[in-house]
Design an enzyme around this catalytic site. Structure first.
Site, short mmCIF file in Angstrom:
data_model
loop_
_atom_site.label_atom_id
_atom_site.label_comp_id
_atom_site.label_asym_id
_atom_site.label_seq_id
_atom_site.Cartn_x
_atom_site.Cartn_y
_atom_site.Cartn_z
N ASP A 163 49.84 100.57 142.01
CA ASP A 163 50.96 100.05 141.24
C ASP A 163 50.97 100.77 139.89
O ASP A 163 50.07 101.55 139.59
CB ASP A 163 50.72 98.54 141.05
CG ASP A 163 51.98 97.79 140.63
OD1 ASP A 163 53.04 98.43 140.46
OD2 ASP A 163 51.91 96.56 140.48
N ASP A 183 59.56 95.35 141.16
CA ASP A 183 59.55 93.94 140.78
C ASP A 183 60.95 93.34 140.80
O ASP A 183 61.59 93.18 139.77
CB ASP A 183 58.90 93.80 139.41
CG ASP A 183 57.46 94.29 139.43
OD1 ASP A 183 56.91 94.43 140.55
OD2 ASP A 183 56.88 94.53 138.37
#
Lengths: 939, 533
Positions: free
Chosen positions: A538, A613
């Site tokens: 990430d 996200d």
């Protein structure tokens, strides 16, 4: 966890939902974009110096001169194998080398000879081989046109927007050399031409004199400040720009990643589409803002032809799109048609990058499939994932401890829902030190992994590319002592703020660093890891909480290069180094699985990506379709969105609909933010548990088809999830559709993405074709809008008449448990009673399919009332335990008997059932091994 | 792994190519209770009656029945189930999809007959362990249940005590009410003559005061006349009065002749007797020539001090402070309130009193004073009675509240009331005060966080008293208010055994107490009961 929240987020958030646009630059706030965009179409100051033309076997070179400032450029033209043209433009003599993107092309693209057809003082005409394709180089002003017959396919610099800010020496005062005038208002006096050529024109010191009057000092050339961050720009202005015109084209696609419609919009009047890898907090849908990844590839499409433009540049890039039809109403277009308006539709595109060189690959198609192959030949294909990675993934920030993991694992068994991977987010580490475990919450990681392994399941742990600056942390110490960190402009280790607090950023552009990083995944280095543990990268944009636009300073240094030059490439290198680590730890045997958030062209070779996200909102569910379709068009097939939405808490209906949609998207993972209530599938009452179970089971049953599609994506670069126009390129009705999609050629999915929907209208393409509802086997005609009443359990999916799809009907706890299970073949007959399909089988997790040709690839054909299985890969060998359990023929008529013939000459009669109301014939238990030749004859 | 694979190869070699399952002697996976439906060599009718198939299609690894009943021993039917006998442990059904999936589900290994998985028969071991743990549980339950009986007994007694006390209080309340009414009458009887006498006294004082005032006024008038009559001619003229600017009727700063004449009632000058009428018009404004400064403003008394004193009482009312103590907290509070009222000193003195400072009222005459003293006593007596009544009321309210609490079917949870239990973890100290609140305090400094206030019993319908819910705790950033679910399990001791936060700001606490122990069946029954599952 106590009331302590993620302080960082708390610190930088406003309480309202939505992206804080003020954190990210508009074109106007990005100095080079503003300068370049101020340049309007007009006569180009560039002229080709035909006398400098050199033609070798592999390329043509030619100098260009900017008549305003006399700076010379070098143009290189290549004709590449597979119907592509490469155009490279660099400064002839740059003050210092300009960045050329490495490691993205899989090799030096093989060339084909260009031949000179004609030449005069106005330009040259080159042949591009067959199809009467020609490349025309016009000298004054310089432009390139690619033609087929009498038709212009594509033009470069036809609007005169080629602009090359040459490197220059900074003057102490504000009188720095700015030779490139970004305005066309001044026309260079003709007479200077000869004089210029006799001088070695590009010595900056010499060019200076003449150019002075054109010089214009602009803000942001040598320093630029955004919010509290100052970019020092020691190399001064260096941006580049080029325009492309596409006559006859009304539809362009690609250039992910943006949360926008599949068909790209005209950008006049707004900001251009931006490509700059950024960690955007709470992004909004339907806008051209940059997101986590960047793939500078655009596809153009019309009913006649599909083409692609690959702008190989890793710096911050903006793409402007305009179209002469974009603003027109339907009525206006009708009027044009009726009145026979002479204006053909045209799309104009302009690319602007902050640094580097112009290196463009023009993929000439002409079909969508051709463009996919062409692009794959340049940057490679999708990594072939382990089969289990195509199954369902259960993630949450965070599963708190080993007990939590065990309880969730058991929950899936208790509710009879399959899953393959459970994921651990950042909280599993010891203080956000990656490659470590929290000693209290995860004291025995191997026991935990063994528990999963015993159930034939797997785990993913997160390993982010920011390293806690902590002298008691081995990883940090090694990177520091080896000098592997990215450096700040002052030469010290670059440090920024991220999850662990103060962090260093390893320089993944350094091959030695990558090799070292990969070695950290060895079982004896990454303590507590096992073979069923995979990796998630990430924050690899990279995310720097206190950096400009939440990323790295552009003047940070990767060796000799600035982050400015290669920013969009960083994330690719992170994923690559990690994937290589996973391969190495198994001695090169096992296929890796690595998920990354940031990506670039070529990232498809290293694993999966997701749309970052997102939020638990219906709009975000809808946008997951065009976002993954756009990625699929430019090579990245392994794409998914967080099921349920990352931020906020979904309504039960939204969660169910998201599972139903995600079950038919390539990367199928549920994920949730730390602050949201738990949402494991069984927490919403028995009815919803059953709905989610059914959606997940449909995914598992279809895994053989998914695997086969990924094999093709890996083999030939064809996307797994496709817009309808890819398979129906002449059907204009499909060109802007992005609420439904195809999986391969044969399944059409129209997920329900509206709250409280009572029905959806799906478009079934293909005149003269038929489609079968996969749940009811109801037959529908192609080329129609079909209204489908839906309930909460509906997932509208159709199988194309003429196709054969294999499923495994015995859905078990995990995909590994289903390895040896038998297949059911669904044969959907075309109106001409014909069908064809494939089956691909291998061990599901090693490279043996590639290295030792250990796989089975079968062709199923139904014709003349006989269904047969033939070997598509005679050179390969693999043994499967799987057999053919059942054959379901849709659109069949009732036979008198069904005879199975095997190669040993044996014949046997098959029992069958016939459902006359739906014309479905079910053949009972052929029982033949799935790897063998066989035929079933219906009489 | 490779070893298992080899096994897999050998065992599956038979199956390959034909796809038929391994031959078995009798229907695999059928429980004893359903054996009768699977009669060898007779056509098999699906248990839902949907169709009939030849017996050789039972367990032939192909699903023919919609209800999955033709494949009890294979994974062919998606909705089938497999019965394992598990001799030595307890029999179980598992979903068909777990047959031959390489994972040992049945402890007798019968589910993995063809997958190559190497399963050990663990039934006896599991049976032994289960019996052991059941035995331990049974002992705990037994002892717990005994304790529970005690708790119930105590609760009953406590409840009776409370009820008794309540009745007692009700009695004394009645008495107090009667007493209060009687005292109210006494008070009234005493206050009426007091009032009369006081009024009388006041009236005569007022009259006297008026006389004095008039006297004073006359003196002032005479003085003023003399002051004004500058030429001592026995008349006050316009010119003489005009120097007194304070008398200007329109306050424009100048006292004109006409205005002055107006003041003098239209005359040019007035003598002493006429001045009397003029005086009444100007006396309020008139400033004696000797003291022309205006009087200093009256100083207002400071109230703050008394306020501070009152507010001090409020600072420490957090329930936390009395949670561990015994009951009568509210009484205390009420007492405090009374004290507050009384401790507040009389506020501002009446301004009149000040004005006529030198004119203080003469003391009451003896007769009046006797009446006043009598009335004051009656008032005090009445207030005393009222306070006592209020106190009793408060006690009753508390008792009623406690009696009204749902402490379980036999009030077995009553002993938890006003108790608190703590659990210390590496970071926090968690505190559960049943029927009150749950809180969390960092071990190393930092303030306490409210994780929820008593909400209700929240167990499933058949076991309502197994779960407590505390909600409306401190709010979470971007999230809900904190809440805690407390799961109660049978134990000899009353302890918080674990806490966790499965979801952000939703806490889970495990709590053992004898109060949830069920009447133990005999151990044999327990084991037997399980075998029937």
């Amino acid at each position: 966890m106590g009331p302590l929240l993620v302080l960082w987020l708390a610190g930088c958030l406003s309480g309202t939902w939505a992206v804080d646009r003020g954190n990210f630059k508009t074109c106007d706030q990005s100095a080079f974009c503003k300068r370049q965009r101020a340049l309007k179409p007009g006569q180009s100051p560039y002229r080709a110096l035909l006398e400098t033309l050199e033609l070798t076997n592999t390329k043509l070179t030619l100098q260009l001169i900017n008549d305003n400032n006399k700076v010379r450029l070098l143009l290189e033209l290549y004709r590449l194998q597979g119907n592509m043209t490469r155009v490279k433009i660099n400064e002839l003599k740059p003050l210092k080398p300009r960045f050329e993107v490495p490691d993205v092309l899989i090799n030096d693209p093989p060339t084909e000879p260009l031949s000179l057809l004609s030449r005069d003082e106005n330009g040259v005409v080159l042949s591009l081989g067959a199809d009467s394709q020609r490349l025309i180089v016009s000298a004054k002003p310089f432009r390139l046109d690619i033609m087929e017959g009498r038709e212009v396919l594509l033009s470069l610099n036809s609007r005169g927007l080629l602009a090359f800010e040459h490197l220059r020496i900074r003057k102490d005062t504000c009188q720095e050399v700015m030779s490139l005038s970004l305005s066309h208002s001044k026309v260079d006096p003709e007479g200077t031409e000869n004089k210029e050529e006799t001088e070695a024109a590009n010595e900056p010191a010499e060019g200076e004199e003449e150019a002075k009057e054109d010089e214009k000092v602009e803000d942001g050339m040598w320093e630029e400040t955004f919010k509290s961050h100052t970019d020092s720009k020691p190399n001064g202005p260096s941006s580049i720009s080029l325009d492309f015109s596409l006559p006859g084209v009304e539809n362009v696609y690609g250039i992910p990643e943006h949360a926008d419609s599949l068909k790209l919009k005209a950008t006049d009047g707004g900001d251009p589409y931006r490509l700059f890898n950024l960690d955007v907090f709470q992004y909004e849908v339907f806008n051209p803002m940059a997101l986590y990844g960047a793939i500078p590839v655009m596809l153009s499409h019309s009913a006649q032809r599909t083409m692609g433009i690959f702008w190989l540049n890793a710096a911050e890039t903006w793409v402007d799109i305009s179209s002469n039809t974009a603003g027109k109403t339907v009525f206006g277009q009708m009027l044009d048609y009726v009145q026979g308006s002479s204006e053909t539709p045209q799309t104009d595109v302009r690319w602007i990058s902050e640094s580097g060189i112009i290196d463009v690959f023009i993929m000439l198609g002409p079909t969508p499939t051709d463009v996919f192959s062409q692009y794959a030949s340049l940057t490679g294909t999708q990594a072939f994932p382990p089969l289990s990675a195509l199954a369902y993934h259960q993630c949450r920030w965070n599963y708190n401890d080993q007990e939590d993991v065990a309880a969730v694992d058991q929950g899936f068994d208790d509710h009879d829902i399959p899953y393959d991977f459970i994921w651990l987010d950042i909280e599993h580490t010891d203080g956000k030190r990656y490659f470590t475990w929290d000693p209290h919450k995860f004291p025995q990681p191997k026991d935990m992994l063994q528990g999963l392994l015993d159930k034939r399941r797997k785990m993913v742990t997160i390993v982010d590319p920011h390293i806690k600056v902590d002298s008691s942390y081995k990883i940090h110490n090694e990177i520091r002592s080896k000098g592997f960190y990215v450096k700040s402009k002052d030469g010290g280790d670059y440090e920024g703020w991220c999850w662990p607090g103060n962090s260093g950023y390893p320089d993944f552009t350094n091959p030695e660093m990558r090799a070292w990083w990969a070695s950290m995944f060895a079982y004896d280095q990454y303590e507590g890891s096992m073979e069923n543990m995979y990796t998630w990268n990430d924050m690899n944009e990279p995310s720097v909480f206190n950096g400009p636009e939440v990323t790295m300073h552009k003047d940070a240094l990767h060796g000799n290069w600035e982050n400015r030059d290669l920013h969009n490439l960083y994330g690719l290198y992170v994923q690559r180094a990690t994937a290589e680590g996973l391969i190495e730890r198994s001695g090169g045997v096992e296929r890796p699985f690595v998920l990354a958030r940031a990506f670039f062209a070529g990232s498809q070779r290293y694993g999966a990506v997701w749309t970052g996200d997102n939020a638990a909102e219906w709009e975000h569910l809808k946008i997951s379709i065009p976002m993954c379709l756009s990625l699929g068009l430019v090579g990245v097939s392994f794409c998914g969105a967080d099921v349920g939405g990352f931020f906020k808490s979904p309504s039960t209906e939204l969660l169910v609909r998201w599972y139903q949609t995600g079950a038919y998207q390539p990367f199928f993972r549920a994920h949730a933010h730390l602050d949201t209530p738990r949402r494991e599938p069984w927490l919403f009452g028995p009815e919803n548990t059953a709905l989610i179970r059914e959606a997940v089971r449909q995914r598992y049953a279809l895994l053989p088809y998914w695997y086969q599609l990924f094999y093709h994506a890996h083999h030939s670069g064809q996307p797994v999830m496709r817009p309808l126009w890819v398979e129906y390129p002449q059907d204009t009705a499909t060109f802007s559709m992005d609420d439904q999609f195809l999986l391969g050629r044969d399944l059409l999915v129209h997920p329900v993405t509206e709250e409280g929907a009572r029905g959806v209208t799906a478009y079934l393409p293909g005149k003269g074709e038929v489609w079968f509802d996969v749940h009811t086997f109801q037959k529908h005609n192609g080329a129609q809008n079909l209204y489908i009443p839906v309930t909460i359990s509906s997932i509208p999916v159709f199988q194309r008449g003429g196709s054969i799809i294999s499923r495994k009907a015995r859905v078990r706890r995990s995909s590994s448990c289903m390895e040896h299970d038998p297949y059911t073949l669904f044969v959907a007959l075309s109106p001409k009673r014909f069908a064809q399909g494939e089956l691909y089988i291998d061990d599901g997790h090693t490279f043996n399919f590639d290295k030792q040709k250990q796989f089975i690839h079968r062709r199923f054909s139904f014709a003349n009332n006989a269904l047969s299985s033939r070997n598509l890969a005679p050179g390969s060998q693999f043994t499967t335990f799987s057999w053919v359990e059942k054959i379901v023929i849709l659109g069949a008529s009732k036979p008198s008997k069904a005879t199975l013939k095997t190669p040993d000459g044996k014949e046997s009669q098959l029992e069958f059932e016939f459902d006359a109301s739906m014309s479905v014939l079910t053949l009972r238990k052929p029982g033949v091994n799935a790897g063998l030749d066989w035929t079933v004859v219906l009489q | 792994m490779s070893c298992a694979l080899l096994l897999l190869l050998t065992s599956l070699a038979l199956v390959m190519g034909t796809g038929t399952a391994v031959e078995i002697q009798r229907p695999r996976g059928v429980p004893q209770s359903k054996r009768q439906f699977y009669e060898e060599n007779k056509p098999f009718t699906c248990l839902d009656g949907s169709s009939t198939i030849p017996f050789d299609q039972v367990n032939d690894d192909y699903c023919d029945c919609r209800d999955g009943s033709d494949e009890p021993g294979t994974a062919a039917c998606p909705n089938g189930s497999f019965h394992c006998t598990n001799a030595g442990f307890r029999p179980a059904f598992i979903p068909s999809s777990r047959i031959n999936d390489g994972i040992c589900d049945c402890c007798d290994t019968t589910d993995e007959y063809n997958s190559g998985a190497t399963c050990q028969n663990t039934c006896r071991e599991m049976g032994r362990k289960e019996r052991e743990s059941l035995q331990i549980m049974a002992e705990i339950t037994k002892e717990g249940f005994l304790l529970k009986q005690q708790l119930i007994h105590e609760a009953k007694r406590g409840q009776e005590d409370k009820q008794g006390k309540l009745t007692e209080l009700q009695g004394s309340k009645k008495g107090l009410e009667g007493k209060m009414e009687a005292l109210r009458t006494v008070k009234k009887t005493a206050e009426d003559p007091e009032k009369e006498a006081k009024e009388r006294h006041l009236k005569s004082w007022e009259e006297q005061k008026e006389l004095i005032r008039m006297e004073k006024d006359k003196t002032r008038m005479a003085e003023a006349f003399l002051e004004l009559d500058d030429d001592a001619d026995g008349y006050v003229s316009v010119a003489e009065l005009q120097s007194h600017l304070e008398l200007d009727p329109d306050s424009d700063g100048s006292l004109t002749e006409t205005e002055t004449q107006g003041l003098l009632g239209g005359a040019g000058k007035v003598d002493t007797s006429t001045f009397e009428t003029v005086w009444s018009g100007i006396k309020d404004k008139y400033l004696s020539e000797g003291l022309s400064d205006p009087p200093a403003p009256v100083e207002t008394p400071k109230e703050e001090e008394s306020r501070d004193f009152v507010s001090d009482h409020d600072s420490d009312h957090y329930p936390e402070d009395y949670a561990g103590e015994e009951e009568d907290v509210e009484d205390d509070e009420e007492d405090d309130d009374h004290e507050e009222e009384e401790k507040v000193p009389p506020t501002v003195q009446t301004p009149e009193k000040r004005e006529d400072d030198e004119l203080s009222m003469p003391p009451y005459d003896t007769e009046t004073q006797i009446l006043i003293d009598a009335a004051q006593k009656a008032r005090d007596d009445f207030d005393e009675a009222e306070r006592a009544l209020r106190e009793v009321d408060g006690q009753m309210k508390n008792l009623e509240k406690e009696i009204g609490f749902d402490f379980g079917p036999s009030a077995e949870f009553a002993y938890l009331y006003s108790q608190c239990y703590e659990l210390s973890t590496s970071e926090y100290i968690y505190r559960l005060c049943p029927f009150n609140r749950v809180s969390q305090k960092p071990k190393f400094g930092g303030s306490e966080t409210n994780l929820g206030l008593w909400g209700q019993w929240a167990g499933p319908e058949e076991n309502l008293y197994s779960v407590m819910k505390y909600d409306h705790g401190q709010g979470c950033w971007q999230g809900p208010n904190r809440s805690t679910t407390v799961k109660l399990t049978c134990g000899k001791e009353t302890v918080v055994t674990s806490t966790s936060e499965p979801s952000r700001c939703e806490y889970l606490m495990e709590f053992t107490t004898p109060a949830v122990c069920q009447e133990p069946a005999s151990l044999d029954e327990v084991l037997h009961g399980h075998t029937e599952l």
